[in-house]
Design an enzyme around this catalytic site. Structure first.
Site, short mmCIF file in Angstrom:
data_model
loop_
_atom_site.label_atom_id
_atom_site.label_comp_id
_atom_site.label_asym_id
_atom_site.label_seq_id
_atom_site.Cartn_x
_atom_site.Cartn_y
_atom_site.Cartn_z
CG PHE A 12 -1.61 1.08 1.55
CD1 PHE A 12 -2.40 2.12 0.69
CD2 PHE A 12 -1.23 1.75 2.95
CE1 PHE A 12 -2.86 3.03 0.97
CE2 PHE A 12 -2.33 2.77 3.30
CZ PHE A 12 -2.73 3.72 2.52
N GLY A 37 1.62 -7.39 -0.79
CA GLY A 37 1.56 -6.41 -2.03
C GLY A 37 1.11 -7.31 -2.96
CG LEU A 74 8.00 1.66 2.96
CD1 LEU A 74 9.29 2.42 3.26
CD2 LEU A 74 7.09 2.36 1.88
CE1 TYR A 146 4.15 -4.04 11.27
CE2 TYR A 146 3.14 -2.73 13.03
CZ TYR A 146 3.72 -2.91 11.68
OH TYR A 146 3.71 -1.73 10.97
CE LYS A 150 7.35 -2.38 10.45
NZ LYS A 150 8.12 -2.09 9.36
CB THR A 176 -1.13 5.55 6.71
OG1 THR A 176 0.04 6.20 7.49
CG2 THR A 176 -0.93 5.94 5.29
#
Ligand code: UDP
Length: 310
Positions: A12, A37, A74, A146, A150, A176
């Site tokens: 995205f 993706g 990303l 996650y 990160k 987002t």
């Protein structure tokens, strides 16, 4: 013209970033393994001779012949539904994958930007969240793959860039949304829009009193670009500080879609943060950036996009 690598290019945010960079006349090398993706996100770039795509899993070494000026890392699953289903892949892409992307930056002496997340703050005890807050994260919960992945990636970026002397940036990306999100993504905005468009129940988890602050994709891309082009090497929040409860969001989407959907309450998932709101004072000061798109305006554009594909 610069030569820029985007990992997670078919995702995205990655695909919107590629579009922006190509539009500015850069050479873009997109890398993605299609974990989440999609080819349809990048198909339109294939006619552009400045775009090169490599299908590759970045947990394996990234070998490129080209000179590289900048790397946007990303690549990662990012929706709680997907990353919890693929927890091991999530942990690996953010740890080994980030190390491989950093190795590429070291070899090419490229400026490196890591996509980190507001999830590094966990279920925050400080509100709104500033970059100086260390977070409240469960290391062994459903979100840990996650969140800790990160957090590790931020540490790796700092250590690598110090040891090998290349420039690095860390973007803490807050929720987002926008066109090109997957309709089966499981995140709240695609879920509510799809449910509303099909007049199915809008599923609010818990009481809906939990909050998030949602950033429209064009603002997010502008923030990432501003950070990359700055000389600031510590983590920076990139998000929209406009905070809303999830119940209010459900009502807003229902009204914007003129939907007949009932709002239904479901169990709140484990470790779901109660509050989240970006403090963007640092981004405003260091990058001269702030979001421009109001929630209602961004939601209208996103609804139009989903409507055309429902
Ligand atoms: N949520 C919800 N209904 C849904 C999907 C999500 O109420 O169908 C809630 C979720 O529990 C969380 C918020 O919306 O409190 C944002 O969830 P999302 O998965 O989009 O991202 P998060 O910020 O939790 O990573």
């Amino acid at each position: 013209m610069e030569s820029i690598v985007v990992t997670g290019a078919a995702g995205f945010i990655g695909s919107h970033l590629c579009e922006f960079l190509l539009g500015k006349g850069n050479k873009v090398i997109g890398i993605d393994n299609f974990a989440t993706g999609r080819m349809e996100n990048i198909e339109q770039f294939f006619s552009n001779e400045n775009f090169k795509f490599i299908e590759h899993d970045i947990t394996k070494e990234i070998a490129l012949k080209e000179n590289i000026d900048k790397i946007f890392n990303l690549a990662s699953l990012a929706s709680p539904v997907f990353y919890q289903k693929n927890s091991f892949e999530t942990l690996l892409v953010n740890s080994i994958g980030t190390i491989n992307a950093l190795e590429l930056a070291r070899k090419k002496d490229a400026i490196f930007l890591q996509a980190s997340t507001s999830e590094v703050y966990g279920d925050p005890k400080e509100h709104p969240q500033k970059e100086t807050y260390y977070g409240n994260v469960n290391t062994v919960g459903l979100r840990s793959c996650y969140d800790e992945g990160k957090r590790f990636s931020e540490t790796a970026v700092m250590e690598f860039s110090k040891k090998y002397g290349f420039e690095a940036r860390i973007a803490r990306i807050f929720n987002t949304y926008g066109p090109k999100m997957r309709s089966d993504d499981g995140r709240v905005i695609p879920n509510f829009i799809m449910q509303a468009l099909h007049n199915k129940p809008i599923t609010v988890y818990g009481t809906g009193s939990q909050t998030r602050s949602f950033c429209y994709i064009s603002d997010q891309v502008a923030g990432l670009i501003a950070l990359m082009n700055s000389s600031y090497s510590m983590p920076v929040n990139i998000g929209n500080p406009e905070e809303i409860t999830i119940l209010h969001l459900a009502e807003k989407i229902k009204s914007l879609t003129n939907s007949q959907s009932p709002i239904e309450f479901r169990e709140l998932p484990e470790d779901d943060p109660l509050k989240r709101k970006a403090d963007i004072s640092l981004a405003m000061e260091k990058l001269g950036w702030k979001p421009k798109v109001k929630l209602e305006e961004g939601l209208k554009k996103t609804i139009e996009w989903f409507k055309a594909r429902k």
